[in-house]
Scaffold this motif. Sequence first.
Motif, PDB file in Angstrom:
ATOM      1  N   VAL A  87       0.778  -1.227   0.057  1.00  0.00           N
ATOM      2  CA  VAL A  87      -0.126  -0.075  -0.076  1.00  0.00           C
ATOM      3  C   VAL A  87       0.851   1.202   0.185  1.00  0.00           C
ATOM      4  CG1 VAL A  87      -1.893   1.183   1.030  1.00  0.00           C
ATOM      5  CG2 VAL A  87      -1.663  -1.341   1.592  1.00  0.00           C
ATOM      6  N   GLU A  88       0.491   2.206  -0.864  1.00  0.00           N
ATOM      7  CA  GLU A  88       1.122   3.521  -0.992  1.00  0.00           C
ATOM      8  C   GLU A  88       0.502   4.446  -0.282  1.00  0.00           C
ATOM      9  OE1 GLU A  88       2.595   5.218  -4.675  1.00  0.00           O
ATOM     10  OE2 GLU A  88       2.531   3.185  -5.596  1.00  0.00           O
ATOM     11  N   VAL A  89       1.046   5.130   1.000  1.00  0.00           N
ATOM     12  CA  VAL A  89       0.283   6.115   1.643  1.00  0.00           C
ATOM     13  C   VAL A  89       1.218   7.381   1.756  1.00  0.00           C
ATOM     14  CG1 VAL A  89      -1.321   4.726   3.120  1.00  0.00           C
ATOM     15  CG2 VAL A  89       1.265   4.966   3.769  1.00  0.00           C
ATOM     16  N   ALA A  90       0.502   8.362   1.851  1.00  0.00           N
ATOM     17  CA  ALA A  90       1.288   9.626   2.196  1.00  0.00           C
ATOM     18  C   ALA A  90       0.668  10.454   3.410  1.00  0.00           C
ATOM     19  CB  ALA A  90       1.012  10.612   0.954  1.00  0.00           C
ATOM     20  N   ASP A 105       0.882  -8.563   4.821  1.00  0.00           N
ATOM     21  CA  ASP A 105       0.370 -10.046   4.257  1.00  0.00           C
ATOM     22  C   ASP A 105      -1.043 -10.397   4.449  1.00  0.00           C
ATOM     23  OD1 ASP A 105       0.032 -10.695   6.975  1.00  0.00           O
ATOM     24  OD2 ASP A 105       2.025 -11.929   7.051  1.00  0.00           O
ATOM     25  N   LEU A 106      -1.436 -11.771   4.085  1.00  0.00           N
ATOM     26  CA  LEU A 106      -2.806 -11.933   3.898  1.00  0.00           C
ATOM     27  C   LEU A 106      -3.319 -11.949   5.434  1.00  0.00           C
ATOM     28  CD1 LEU A 106      -2.714 -14.641   1.257  1.00  0.00           C
ATOM     29  CD2 LEU A 106      -3.496 -12.053   1.264  1.00  0.00           C
ATOM     30  N   ALA A 107      -2.593 -12.076   6.547  1.00  0.00           N
ATOM     31  CA  ALA A 107      -3.055 -12.391   7.759  1.00  0.00           C
ATOM     32  C   ALA A 107      -3.256 -10.875   8.432  1.00  0.00           C
ATOM     33  CB  ALA A 107      -2.196 -13.008   8.748  1.00  0.00           C
ATOM     34  N   GLY A 108      -3.008  -9.763   7.704  1.00  0.00           N
ATOM     35  CA  GLY A 108      -3.185  -8.465   8.157  1.00  0.00           C
ATOM     36  C   GLY A 108      -1.910  -7.962   8.824  1.00  0.00           C
ATOM     37  N   ARG A 134      11.798   1.787  11.599  1.00  0.00           N
ATOM     38  CA  ARG A 134      10.953   1.037  10.635  1.00  0.00           C
ATOM     39  C   ARG A 134      10.821  -0.307  10.968  1.00  0.00           C
ATOM     40  NH1 ARG A 134      12.727   0.332   5.612  1.00  0.00           N
ATOM     41  NH2 ARG A 134      15.042   1.078   6.050  1.00  0.00           N
ATOM     42  N   SER A 135      11.788  -0.957  11.409  1.00  0.00           N
ATOM     43  CA  SER A 135      11.388  -2.378  11.794  1.00  0.00           C
ATOM     44  C   SER A 135      10.589  -2.668  13.122  1.00  0.00           C
ATOM     45  CB  SER A 135      12.783  -2.982  12.085  1.00  0.00           C
ATOM     46  OG  SER A 135      13.404  -2.285  13.417  1.00  0.00           O
ATOM     47  N   GLN A 136      10.456  -1.735  13.853  1.00  0.00           N
ATOM     48  CA  GLN A 136       9.554  -1.766  15.026  1.00  0.00           C
ATOM     49  C   GLN A 136       7.918  -2.136  14.585  1.00  0.00           C
ATOM     50  OE1 GLN A 136       9.587   1.330  18.220  1.00  0.00           O
ATOM     51  NE2 GLN A 136      10.616   2.589  16.715  1.00  0.00           N
ATOM     52  N   PHE A 137       7.770  -1.908  13.240  1.00  0.00           N
ATOM     53  CA  PHE A 137       6.438  -2.035  12.708  1.00  0.00           C
ATOM     54  C   PHE A 137       6.169  -3.299  12.282  1.00  0.00           C
ATOM     55  CE2 PHE A 137       7.111   2.495  12.156  1.00  0.00           C
ATOM     56  CZ  PHE A 137       5.807   3.040  12.826  1.00  0.00           C
ATOM     57  N   VAL A 138       7.304  -4.009  11.853  1.00  0.00           N
ATOM     58  CA  VAL A 138       7.158  -5.470  11.081  1.00  0.00           C
ATOM     59  C   VAL A 138       6.513  -6.525  12.133  1.00  0.00           C
ATOM     60  CG1 VAL A 138       8.561  -7.358  10.332  1.00  0.00           C
ATOM     61  CG2 VAL A 138       9.112  -4.746   9.760  1.00  0.00           C
ATOM     62  N   GLY A 139       5.324  -7.094  11.715  1.00  0.00           N
ATOM     63  CA  GLY A 139       4.885  -7.967  12.695  1.00  0.00           C
ATOM     64  C   GLY A 139       3.789  -7.534  13.514  1.00  0.00           C
ATOM     65  N   GLY A 140       3.472  -6.260  13.296  1.00  0.00           N
ATOM     66  CA  GLY A 140       2.386  -5.522  14.008  1.00  0.00           C
ATOM     67  C   GLY A 140       1.197  -5.738  13.190  1.00  0.00           C
ATOM     68  N   SER A 168       0.526   6.473  11.798  1.00  0.00           N
ATOM     69  CA  SER A 168      -0.814   6.614  11.320  1.00  0.00           C
ATOM     70  C   SER A 168      -0.914   6.088   9.745  1.00  0.00           C
ATOM     71  CB  SER A 168      -1.406   8.002  11.437  1.00  0.00           C
ATOM     72  OG  SER A 168      -0.780   8.762  10.127  1.00  0.00           O
ATOM     73  N   GLY A 169       0.092   6.421   9.007  1.00  0.00           N
ATOM     74  CA  GLY A 169       0.488   5.856   7.654  1.00  0.00           C
ATOM     75  C   GLY A 169       0.403   4.343   7.711  1.00  0.00           C
ATOM     76  N   VAL A 170       0.752   3.570   8.543  1.00  0.00           N
ATOM     77  CA  VAL A 170       0.843   2.182   8.772  1.00  0.00           C
ATOM     78  C   VAL A 170      -0.302   1.833   9.005  1.00  0.00           C
ATOM     79  CG1 VAL A 170       1.732   0.236   9.894  1.00  0.00           C
ATOM     80  CG2 VAL A 170       3.332   1.781   9.298  1.00  0.00           C
ATOM     81  N   ASN A 171      -1.237   2.287   9.906  1.00  0.00           N
ATOM     82  CA  ASN A 171      -2.703   2.023  10.273  1.00  0.00           C
ATOM     83  C   ASN A 171      -3.412   2.059   9.095  1.00  0.00           C
ATOM     84  OD1 ASN A 171      -1.978   1.445  13.151  1.00  0.00           O
ATOM     85  ND2 ASN A 171      -2.417   3.606  13.619  1.00  0.00           N
ATOM     86  N   THR A 172      -3.442   3.108   8.262  1.00  0.00           N
ATOM     87  CA  THR A 172      -4.207   3.337   6.963  1.00  0.00           C
ATOM     88  C   THR A 172      -3.956   2.191   6.046  1.00  0.00           C
ATOM     89  OG1 THR A 172      -3.841   5.634   7.258  1.00  0.00           O
ATOM     90  CG2 THR A 172      -4.872   5.159   5.263  1.00  0.00           C
ATOM     91  N   ALA A 173      -2.631   1.817   5.917  1.00  0.00           N
ATOM     92  CA  ALA A 173      -2.454   0.724   4.951  1.00  0.00           C
ATOM     93  C   ALA A 173      -2.915  -0.612   5.528  1.00  0.00           C
ATOM     94  CB  ALA A 173      -0.733   0.568   4.971  1.00  0.00           C
ATOM     95  N   ILE A 174      -2.908  -0.926   6.814  1.00  0.00           N
ATOM     96  CA  ILE A 174      -3.232  -2.147   7.280  1.00  0.00           C
ATOM     97  C   ILE A 174      -4.923  -2.182   7.248  1.00  0.00           C
ATOM     98  CG2 ILE A 174      -4.000  -3.577   9.451  1.00  0.00           C
ATOM     99  CD1 ILE A 174      -1.296  -2.352  10.745  1.00  0.00           C
ATOM    100  N   ALA A 175      -5.558  -1.187   7.237  1.00  0.00           N
ATOM    101  CA  ALA A 175      -7.067  -1.106   7.206  1.00  0.00           C
ATOM    102  C   ALA A 175      -7.418  -1.343   5.521  1.00  0.00           C
ATOM    103  CB  ALA A 175      -7.585   0.250   7.655  1.00  0.00           C
ATOM    104  N   ALA A 176      -6.674  -0.663   4.731  1.00  0.00           N
ATOM    105  CA  ALA A 176      -6.731  -0.671   3.184  1.00  0.00           C
ATOM    106  C   ALA A 176      -6.575  -2.250   2.826  1.00  0.00           C
ATOM    107  CB  ALA A 176      -5.716   0.410   2.593  1.00  0.00           C
ATOM    108  N   ALA A 177      -5.312  -2.928   3.269  1.00  0.00           N
ATOM    109  CA  ALA A 177      -5.386  -4.066   2.926  1.00  0.00           C
ATOM    110  C   ALA A 177      -6.306  -5.064   3.458  1.00  0.00           C
ATOM    111  CB  ALA A 177      -3.841  -4.651   3.623  1.00  0.00           C
ATOM    112  N   ALA A 178      -6.752  -4.777   4.529  1.00  0.00           N
ATOM    113  CA  ALA A 178      -8.043  -5.744   4.980  1.00  0.00           C
ATOM    114  C   ALA A 178      -9.329  -5.556   4.059  1.00  0.00           C
ATOM    115  CB  ALA A 178      -8.403  -5.148   6.527  1.00  0.00           C
TER     116      ALA A 178
END
Lengths: 184, 193, 208
Positions: A87-90, A105-108, A134-140, A168-178
């Motif tokens: 997901v590209e977010v800004a 990934d597919l598990a969100g 950035r690595s703090q977000f991995v697995g979240g 907040s960008g990461v959160n947007t991306a998780i929601a968009a992927a879902a």
Amino acid sequence: MTRQSNFRYYLRLTLTLFLITAIVAALLGAVNAVTAGRIESLRQERTQAAMREVLAAEDYVPAACDEPGVQAIHAAMRGGSLAGYVVEVAPAGFGGAISMVVGVDLAGTVTGVSIVSMAETSGLGDNAKKESFRSQFVGGSGQLAVTKDGGTIDALTGATVTSRAVTSGVNTAIAAAASAREAE
Amino acid sequence: MNTLTSLLSISLGMILVENIIFSQCLGICPFMGVSKKMDTAIGMGLAVIFVMTVASAVTWLVNEYLLAGLQYMQTVAFILVIAALVQLIEMFLQKMVPALYSALGIYLPLITTNCAVLGVALNNVGSTFAEAVVRGLTGGVGFTVAIVLFAAVRGRLEFAECPRCFEGFPIALISAGLIALAFMGFQGLSVFG
Amino acid sequence: MNAKQIMKDGLFYQNPVLVQLLGMCSCMAVTTTLFNGLGMGLSVTAILICSNVVISLLRRLIPSKIRIAAYIVIIAGFVTMVDLLLQAFLPALSNSLGVFIPLIVVNCIILGRAEAFASKNGVAASALDGLFQGLGYTMVTVVMSVIRELLGNGTFGAGVFGDGIRLIPAGYPALLMILPFGGFLTLGCLIAFSQWALKKRQEKEGAK
């Protein structure tokens, strides 16, 4: 001054200014024509590299998405089957929009975060580009937040605004992927 | 985040957390130039609020409707809009509200080269119309807060003793830095998320 | 016009930042690493030379009533060109200077030199004035960024030599110097120093 010469005077003012603006616009158009292609291809190159970094796949297929705040979403295809979404977010940071790419990934679960371009304060906000942040977000997954707001992400020293923006960008991306997964 | 909270958080940000002067370093020239006296500081502040709000609205419309596909003309178009607006406002005030004109008079032309106005206009690209207007308005308020606070400090600096080479401008800059330091205290503020 | 005088004025006696007190915004905002300071300084110098030359060429053609508007359009044109060229050929610099490149338009130095020098002098003199005023500005941004980077980040030359040469171990530097406070403090001290130096010189000349 008579009415006639007054009019001619103003006409001259307007024409001079118009002429200067027109010449400047023409020159800029020429420079833009030379540089536009290069700028665009540089941007695409960076985005491509960032996509491969956050979620390695053979092919990225653009998918439809109407989540607010999402620039683009691509389905990452590996061996012919869906492996997740990129997901590209800004989100708005301290010095304007932070253009970033998030792999989910597919598990969100977040597989990676990469910053494509940002104009944050160098030495402070632009530390967000560093792997350690950035690595703090991995697995979240779900809804992430910085520690100051009761979450698990350690904010960058002196750059809370930037840290919150990236989160907040990461959160947007998780929601968009879902939502893209549901639409599938 | 719904619209209202996002607007509130922009306002809070522009006035305190991301204050134009103290944390974005925009508009330092007029800030240092006209903060010697309290009444001129207030005049300049009001003029900036006015111009920045109108300029934010107009540049947003120009960018959205006139510049589609011509993004490279952004800077030229924005600065022209700001210069023209300042001129228009000046003429309008002179005719309609002479009292306000004589109060703001000399500060209005200076605003054209106030980089804070162009900075806010450029930052507005990509946000909604309401956000742009609110960012312009509260950015101006933030500028006014900063310049009025600083004018009060500067009044006292005149009588303070300091090393001779620091007299005048340098000590004023350092005092402004100390206020900037104090404003950093707002960084932890997150009332509206 | 004496070329040597223009050089001395631009670099020292009439330094745009330290003496004329112009262009302080960009000076404080971007001088956090040597790379940024140098890049900003050279971009401003390039734009200043171009705008001075063009404005000096057109100085008899532009009616005085609209001169400011005309100057701003010309300057904005050059700034946008530099912005586009940087985006295309030096993306790293364009990324880290961000919005401060378009903001060169309202950098008071450029409009100030257009009004005070280029609109009254010939092309060659204006070009020289642009060059040395620009270098005077670059000097200040470079000195400021070296000081702030060293004290705030503990490195020298980040961006120019990879991640920079670390002179102070991580954890010790005062992050504060990279924040706006550090900008105000460093610039204040530099201006104080230049006031001291200029006064010294005056006293020396008075004694002669």
